[in-house]
Motif scaffolding. Structure first.
Motif, PDB file in Angstrom:
ATOM      1  N   GLY A 133      -5.083  -1.580   0.555  1.00 36.40           N
ATOM      2  CA  GLY A 133      -4.922  -1.041   1.977  1.00 36.40           C
ATOM      3  C   GLY A 133      -6.174  -1.063   2.891  1.00 36.40           C
ATOM      4  N   HIS A 134      -7.455  -0.756   2.102  1.00 31.60           N
ATOM      5  CA  HIS A 134      -8.474  -0.580   3.041  1.00 31.60           C
ATOM      6  C   HIS A 134      -8.865  -1.869   3.631  1.00 31.60           C
TER       7      HIS A 134
ATOM      8  N   LEU B 139       1.501   4.096  -2.891  1.00 28.73           N
ATOM      9  CA  LEU B 139       1.266   5.386  -2.635  1.00 28.73           C
ATOM     10  C   LEU B 139       2.174   6.252  -3.081  1.00 28.73           C
TER      11      LEU B 139
ATOM     12  N   THR C 251       0.725  -1.218  -0.059  1.00 29.38           N
ATOM     13  CA  THR C 251       0.030   0.130  -0.063  1.00 29.38           C
ATOM     14  C   THR C 251       0.878   1.114  -0.091  1.00 29.38           C
TER      15      THR C 251
ATOM     16  N   GLN D  63      -1.214   9.084   2.545  1.00 27.63           N
ATOM     17  CA  GLN D  63      -1.138   9.773   1.455  1.00 27.63           C
ATOM     18  C   GLN D  63      -0.702  11.343   1.630  1.00 27.63           C
TER      19      GLN D  63
ATOM     20  N   ASN E 257      -5.193   1.943  -2.561  1.00 27.88           N
ATOM     21  CA  ASN E 257      -6.514   2.379  -1.631  1.00 27.88           C
ATOM     22  C   ASN E 257      -7.183   1.207  -1.393  1.00 27.88           C
ATOM     23  N   ARG E 258      -7.513   0.497  -2.394  1.00 25.72           N
ATOM     24  CA  ARG E 258      -8.224  -0.976  -2.432  1.00 25.72           C
ATOM     25  C   ARG E 258      -7.667  -1.850  -1.659  1.00 25.72           C
TER      26      ARG E 258
ATOM     27  N   ALA F   3      -9.913   4.307   6.181  1.00 20.05           N
ATOM     28  CA  ALA F   3      -9.975   5.283   5.135  1.00 20.05           C
ATOM     29  C   ALA F   3      -9.286   6.511   5.714  1.00 20.05           C
TER      30      ALA F   3
ATOM     31  N   GLN G 151      -2.735   4.691  -7.447  1.00 21.15           N
ATOM     32  CA  GLN G 151      -3.382   5.017  -6.197  1.00 21.15           C
ATOM     33  C   GLN G 151      -4.600   4.227  -5.876  1.00 21.15           C
ATOM     34  N   VAL G 152      -5.520   4.257  -6.975  1.00 23.57           N
ATOM     35  CA  VAL G 152      -6.548   3.410  -6.973  1.00 23.57           C
ATOM     36  C   VAL G 152      -6.336   2.028  -6.234  1.00 23.57           C
TER      37      VAL G 152
ATOM     38  N   LEU H   4      -5.597   5.849   5.597  1.00 24.01           N
ATOM     39  CA  LEU H   4      -5.008   5.824   3.999  1.00 24.01           C
ATOM     40  C   LEU H   4      -4.697   7.238   3.782  1.00 24.01           C
ATOM     41  N   LYS H   5      -5.745   8.001   3.983  1.00 25.47           N
ATOM     42  CA  LYS H   5      -5.776   9.493   3.473  1.00 25.47           C
ATOM     43  C   LYS H   5      -4.442  10.138   4.421  1.00 25.47           C
TER      44      LYS H   5
END
Length: 117
Positions: A61-62, A14, A10, A74, A58-59, A67, A54-55, A70-71
């Motif tokens: 890592g979630h 990122l 992840t 980022q 996030n998928r 969330a 990135q997509v 993750l942000k």
């Protein structure tokens, strides 16, 4: 890719996505004579690769990360990549005030990732 631990995969994705996005957003600043429409189109092309990384990051890592976490990852990576980019590519030094501001953001990351009981 399943043998790579989720946090490493992840964060790696990122990090790479941030390199692309930083060039998409700020790379054109060295080409001020280029037509605006040209730099917009080139930036979109570069940003495509940011999304390709990135997509999935996030998928993947979630679930391991929330969330909000993750942000936070980022944003910390964005500032880290930007700091290096600013100094090495744009040749714009960062001062103590930038370091202090980034430090406060890192402190915010601590509060987000700390397990509070």
């Amino acid at each position: 890719m399943s043998h790579i631990p989720v946090p490493i995969l992840t964060i790696g994705l990122l990090l790479l996505s941030n390199v692309f996005m930083t060039f998409a957003w700020y790379g054109h600043l060295k080409f001020k004579t280029a037509p605006l429409v040209t730099v917009i189109l080139v930036s979109w092309g570069i940003a495509f690769f940011e999304y390709v990384l990135q997509v999935p990051a996030n998928r993947i890592g979630h679930g391991h990360f929330s969330a909000a976490q993750l942000k936070t990852i980022q944003e910390v990576l964005t500032l880290s990549v930007f700091a290096v980019f600013s100094v090495l590519y744009l040749k714009e030094p960062l001062g103590w005030n930038h370091a202090l501001g980034f430090g406060f953001i890192a402190l915010g990351a601590f509060f987000i990732f700390h397990k509070w009981s």
